[in-house]
Design a protein around this motif. Structure first.
Motif, PDB file in Angstrom:
ATOM      1  N   SER A 237       0.729  -1.376  -0.023  1.00  0.00           N
ATOM      2  CA  SER A 237       0.000  -0.156   0.221  1.00  0.00           C
ATOM      3  C   SER A 237       0.777   1.294   0.084  1.00  0.00           C
ATOM      4  CB  SER A 237      -0.974   0.058   1.201  1.00  0.00           C
ATOM      5  OG  SER A 237      -0.324  -0.141   2.507  1.00  0.00           O
ATOM      6  N   LEU A 238       1.893   1.285   0.559  1.00  0.00           N
ATOM      7  CA  LEU A 238       3.081   2.375   0.614  1.00  0.00           C
ATOM      8  C   LEU A 238       4.152   2.308  -0.230  1.00  0.00           C
ATOM      9  CD1 LEU A 238       2.637   3.093   4.498  1.00  0.00           C
ATOM     10  CD2 LEU A 238       1.533   4.422   2.711  1.00  0.00           C
ATOM     11  N   ILE A 239       4.243   1.079  -1.194  1.00  0.00           N
ATOM     12  CA  ILE A 239       5.459   1.130  -1.904  1.00  0.00           C
ATOM     13  C   ILE A 239       5.786   2.178  -2.713  1.00  0.00           C
ATOM     14  CG2 ILE A 239       4.625  -0.035  -3.992  1.00  0.00           C
ATOM     15  CD1 ILE A 239       7.417  -1.419  -1.792  1.00  0.00           C
ATOM     16  N   ASP A 240       4.803   3.120  -3.144  1.00  0.00           N
ATOM     17  CA  ASP A 240       5.103   4.105  -3.924  1.00  0.00           C
ATOM     18  C   ASP A 240       5.672   5.119  -3.175  1.00  0.00           C
ATOM     19  OD1 ASP A 240       2.712   4.307  -2.503  1.00  0.00           O
ATOM     20  OD2 ASP A 240       1.954   5.875  -3.632  1.00  0.00           O
ATOM     21  N   LYS A 241       5.567   5.420  -1.913  1.00  0.00           N
ATOM     22  CA  LYS A 241       6.190   6.544  -0.884  1.00  0.00           C
ATOM     23  C   LYS A 241       7.602   5.969  -0.669  1.00  0.00           C
ATOM     24  CE  LYS A 241       1.866   8.692   0.621  1.00  0.00           C
ATOM     25  NZ  LYS A 241       0.891   8.076  -0.091  1.00  0.00           N
ATOM     26  N   ILE A 242       7.514   4.793  -0.474  1.00  0.00           N
ATOM     27  CA  ILE A 242       8.947   4.089  -0.122  1.00  0.00           C
ATOM     28  C   ILE A 242       9.994   3.959  -1.008  1.00  0.00           C
ATOM     29  CG2 ILE A 242       9.945   2.134   0.904  1.00  0.00           C
ATOM     30  CD1 ILE A 242       7.352   1.254   2.318  1.00  0.00           C
ATOM     31  N   LEU A 243       9.547   3.790  -2.321  1.00  0.00           N
ATOM     32  CA  LEU A 243      10.511   3.776  -3.629  1.00  0.00           C
ATOM     33  C   LEU A 243      10.644   4.676  -4.230  1.00  0.00           C
ATOM     34  CD1 LEU A 243      10.398  -0.222  -4.352  1.00  0.00           C
ATOM     35  CD2 LEU A 243      12.011   1.000  -2.924  1.00  0.00           C
ATOM     36  N   GLY A 244       9.679   5.424  -4.159  1.00  0.00           N
ATOM     37  CA  GLY A 244       9.404   6.900  -5.024  1.00  0.00           C
ATOM     38  C   GLY A 244       9.150   6.237  -6.536  1.00  0.00           C
ATOM     39  N   VAL A 245       8.217   5.359  -6.610  1.00  0.00           N
ATOM     40  CA  VAL A 245       7.796   5.013  -7.913  1.00  0.00           C
ATOM     41  C   VAL A 245       6.133   5.075  -8.153  1.00  0.00           C
ATOM     42  CG1 VAL A 245       9.690   3.250  -8.107  1.00  0.00           C
ATOM     43  CG2 VAL A 245       7.423   2.640  -6.858  1.00  0.00           C
ATOM     44  N   ASN A 246       5.824   4.805  -9.375  1.00  0.00           N
ATOM     45  CA  ASN A 246       4.352   4.925  -9.325  1.00  0.00           C
ATOM     46  C   ASN A 246       3.792   3.412  -9.338  1.00  0.00           C
ATOM     47  OD1 ASN A 246       1.891   4.104 -11.310  1.00  0.00           O
ATOM     48  ND2 ASN A 246       2.039   6.250 -11.757  1.00  0.00           N
ATOM     49  N   LYS A 247       3.003   3.330  -8.092  1.00  0.00           N
ATOM     50  CA  LYS A 247       2.539   1.963  -7.508  1.00  0.00           C
ATOM     51  C   LYS A 247       1.936   1.100  -8.703  1.00  0.00           C
ATOM     52  CE  LYS A 247       0.320   2.400  -3.640  1.00  0.00           C
ATOM     53  NZ  LYS A 247      -0.842   2.661  -2.712  1.00  0.00           N
ATOM     54  N   ILE A 248       1.029   1.639  -9.493  1.00  0.00           N
ATOM     55  CA  ILE A 248       0.321   0.962 -10.573  1.00  0.00           C
ATOM     56  C   ILE A 248       1.484   0.212 -11.298  1.00  0.00           C
ATOM     57  CG2 ILE A 248      -1.603   0.658 -11.917  1.00  0.00           C
ATOM     58  CD1 ILE A 248      -2.460   1.281  -9.087  1.00  0.00           C
ATOM     59  N   GLU A 249       2.074   1.175 -12.040  1.00  0.00           N
ATOM     60  CA  GLU A 249       3.135   0.612 -12.981  1.00  0.00           C
ATOM     61  C   GLU A 249       4.091  -0.393 -12.296  1.00  0.00           C
ATOM     62  OE1 GLU A 249       5.003   4.099 -14.614  1.00  0.00           O
ATOM     63  OE2 GLU A 249       3.096   4.798 -15.630  1.00  0.00           O
ATOM     64  N   PHE A 250       4.634  -0.024 -11.253  1.00  0.00           N
ATOM     65  CA  PHE A 250       5.776  -0.831 -10.573  1.00  0.00           C
ATOM     66  C   PHE A 250       5.091  -2.178 -10.406  1.00  0.00           C
ATOM     67  CE2 PHE A 250       7.529  -2.914  -6.578  1.00  0.00           C
ATOM     68  CZ  PHE A 250       8.936  -2.786  -6.955  1.00  0.00           C
ATOM     69  N   LEU A 251       3.765  -2.310  -9.801  1.00  0.00           N
ATOM     70  CA  LEU A 251       3.052  -3.520  -9.450  1.00  0.00           C
ATOM     71  C   LEU A 251       2.810  -4.484 -10.741  1.00  0.00           C
ATOM     72  CD1 LEU A 251       0.782  -2.650  -6.554  1.00  0.00           C
ATOM     73  CD2 LEU A 251       3.061  -3.831  -6.527  1.00  0.00           C
ATOM     74  N   ARG A 252       2.429  -3.727 -11.798  1.00  0.00           N
ATOM     75  CA  ARG A 252       2.218  -4.181 -13.037  1.00  0.00           C
ATOM     76  C   ARG A 252       3.385  -4.671 -13.898  1.00  0.00           C
ATOM     77  NH1 ARG A 252      -1.846   0.412 -15.365  1.00  0.00           N
ATOM     78  NH2 ARG A 252      -3.930  -0.803 -14.981  1.00  0.00           N
ATOM     79  N   GLU A 253       4.457  -4.141 -13.679  1.00  0.00           N
ATOM     80  CA  GLU A 253       5.722  -4.463 -14.124  1.00  0.00           C
ATOM     81  C   GLU A 253       6.397  -5.931 -13.377  1.00  0.00           C
ATOM     82  OE1 GLU A 253       8.124  -1.261 -14.054  1.00  0.00           O
ATOM     83  OE2 GLU A 253       7.289  -0.253 -15.784  1.00  0.00           O
ATOM     84  N   VAL A 254       6.249  -6.026 -12.009  1.00  0.00           N
ATOM     85  CA  VAL A 254       6.365  -7.280 -11.512  1.00  0.00           C
ATOM     86  C   VAL A 254       5.538  -8.280 -11.380  1.00  0.00           C
ATOM     87  CG1 VAL A 254       8.146  -5.821 -10.000  1.00  0.00           C
ATOM     88  CG2 VAL A 254       5.731  -6.394  -8.990  1.00  0.00           C
ATOM     89  N   ASN A 255       4.447  -8.182 -12.293  1.00  0.00           N
ATOM     90  CA  ASN A 255       3.360  -9.036 -12.233  1.00  0.00           C
ATOM     91  C   ASN A 255       2.719  -9.510 -11.238  1.00  0.00           C
ATOM     92  OD1 ASN A 255       3.984  -9.414 -14.973  1.00  0.00           O
ATOM     93  ND2 ASN A 255       6.035 -10.728 -14.759  1.00  0.00           N
TER      94      ASN A 255
END
Length: 410
Positions: A320-338
């Motif tokens: 839920s907070l991976i975008d703030k922790i890593l400075g990434v777009n959450k939706i794009e990041f999670l899609r890219e890691v499948n």
């Protein structure tokens, strides 16, 4: 968070460059290791970078020296390297490994030697405990500050080459010149930058590899086989199932038994948790702890609403907070890691049950952090909905907090 891949030359007795030791270093100080990165993950990152950049750029087509802890020795990423051009500098495990994993590490050393790799025993492994590895090594490394004639003679009788490292002055160099075959240190050649990188892509790469592998498994034993290929992951999974998180009375020592204990439904969830924890817990421990508490609460809430979605609810809270922790777009990041689409849909609102449980878990987690009257008020509000007494809801919150802290210690 950014870091750099750097190199330092290793010289032979004729003062010609024999190869380069490759390091991870802080962007702002090439002499210091980036403490944000778990040391047992450094091997994984360096191996991928060397494979990506190529030997010409990294080492001018000379030998590459890479530090490898015993608990990361079985990582398949080492197979990406041109083994015959690598000197594997073996270091103590970051996580204690048992006899079974140690035996697998010995087999791995034999495999690397058969493929033409050179094995260097670092000074911290120079003890009777690692006598087997000493016998298998081609090179033994000592620092200029601690090397002595007795050690040198003992190693030379075993017909091993000696690498003297950390040579910081002309005086030290002259002292050790008669001892060694290879030499390294700032007096001879300083650390230099190869390239700067960000950490987020490596977490992404780790998760992509793991999810791709885990999605194909059909049995507990097959799952255990995948985990066994990474000694660090194996040790952490065993430590996890024996931690206070599960409050077991009898210790589990076998990886297959550990996987069976967790069960197929939980294995993917907890494996992703452990893999992510390595990176994110040091990147932003405060936000990661909040994520862990949300994950535990979301799962517990969903067990009472739609039990079939409990595991998905856990992952929704976890990321839920991976975008703030890593400075990434959450939706794009999670899609890219499948990550499964239903998890992603929780963040867009497309999956109503998972979206709602995340909101509720977040409210409870924030109330727990504030405490006092705010916590009491939220607990009173949620107790009827969860069909629990207020004191039971409070106990659930404190238990989630305790379990999150336990995970951070893994």
């Amino acid at each position: 968070m950014s870091f750099v891949i750097a190199r330092q030359p290793v010289f032979n007795a004729e003062r010609s460059i024999y190869g380069y030791e490759v390091y991870l270093r802080r962007s702002d100080d090439l002499e210091k290791y980036p403490s944000d990165i778990p040391f047992n993950k450094a091997t994984f990152i360096i191996a991928e970078l060397v494979a990506e950049l190529g030997l010409k750029r990294v080492s001018d087509n000379k030998k590459v020296f890479i530090n490898v802890t015993l608990d990361s020795l079985l990582n398949k990423v080492l197979d990406l390297l041109p083994t015959e051009m690598v000197v594997f500098q073996l270091m103590p495990p970051q996580i204690e490994i048992g006899q079974s994993l140690y035996a697998n590490a010995i087999k791995r050393i034999e495999e690397l030697k058969e493929k033409g790799g050179l094995i260097a025993l670092t000074e911290k492994l120079y003890s009777g405990k690692y006598a087997d590895i000493l016998r298998m090594s081609h090179i033994v490394e000592f620092s200029a500050q601690t090397v002595d004639e007795g050690r040198v003679n003992a190693v030379k009788r075993m017909q091993k080459k000696i690498l003297i490292s950390r040579i910081e002055s002309e005086k030290e160099y002259n002292k050790v010149l008669g001892y060694g075959d290879l030499f390294e240190g700032n007096y001879l050649g300083s650390v230099s930058l190869v390239k700067e990188f960000e950490i987020a892509p490596f977490l992404k790469s780790t998760l992509m590899r793991m999810i791709a592998s885990l999605n194909t498994v059909q049995s507990i034993r097959e799952f255990a086989g995948i985990i066994a290929s990474d000694v660090g992951m194996s040790a952490k999974l065993l430590r996890f199932v024996n931690s206070a998180y599960f409050a077991r009375r009898k210790e589990i020592k076998d990886l297959v038994q550990a996987c069976a204990y967790l069960g197929m439904d939980n294995l993917k969830k907890f494996t992703l948790l452990i893999a992510t924890n390595d990176y994110v817990s040091v990147e932003n421990p405060y936000l990661w702890k909040k994520s862990l508490i949300r994950a535990i609460l979301a799962e517990e809430i969903m067990k009472r609403m739609k039990p079939e979605l409990a595991n998905e609810a856990y992952l929704v809270g976890l990321f839920s907070l991976i975008d703030k922790i890593l400075g990434v777009n959450k939706i794009e990041f999670l899609r890219e890691v499948n990550i499964d689409q239903e998890i992603i849909d929780a963040y867009t609102g497309a999956n109503k049950p998972l979206s709602l449980v995340l909101q509720e878990a977040s409210i409870l987690e924030e109330a727990l952090e504030i405490g006092g009257e705010r916590l009491d008020s939220i607990v009173e509000k949620f107790a009827p909905k969860l069909r629990m007494e207020p004191y039971e809801v409070k106990n659930l919150l404190f238990q989630a907090q305790s379990q999150a802290e336990e995970i951070l210690r893994i």
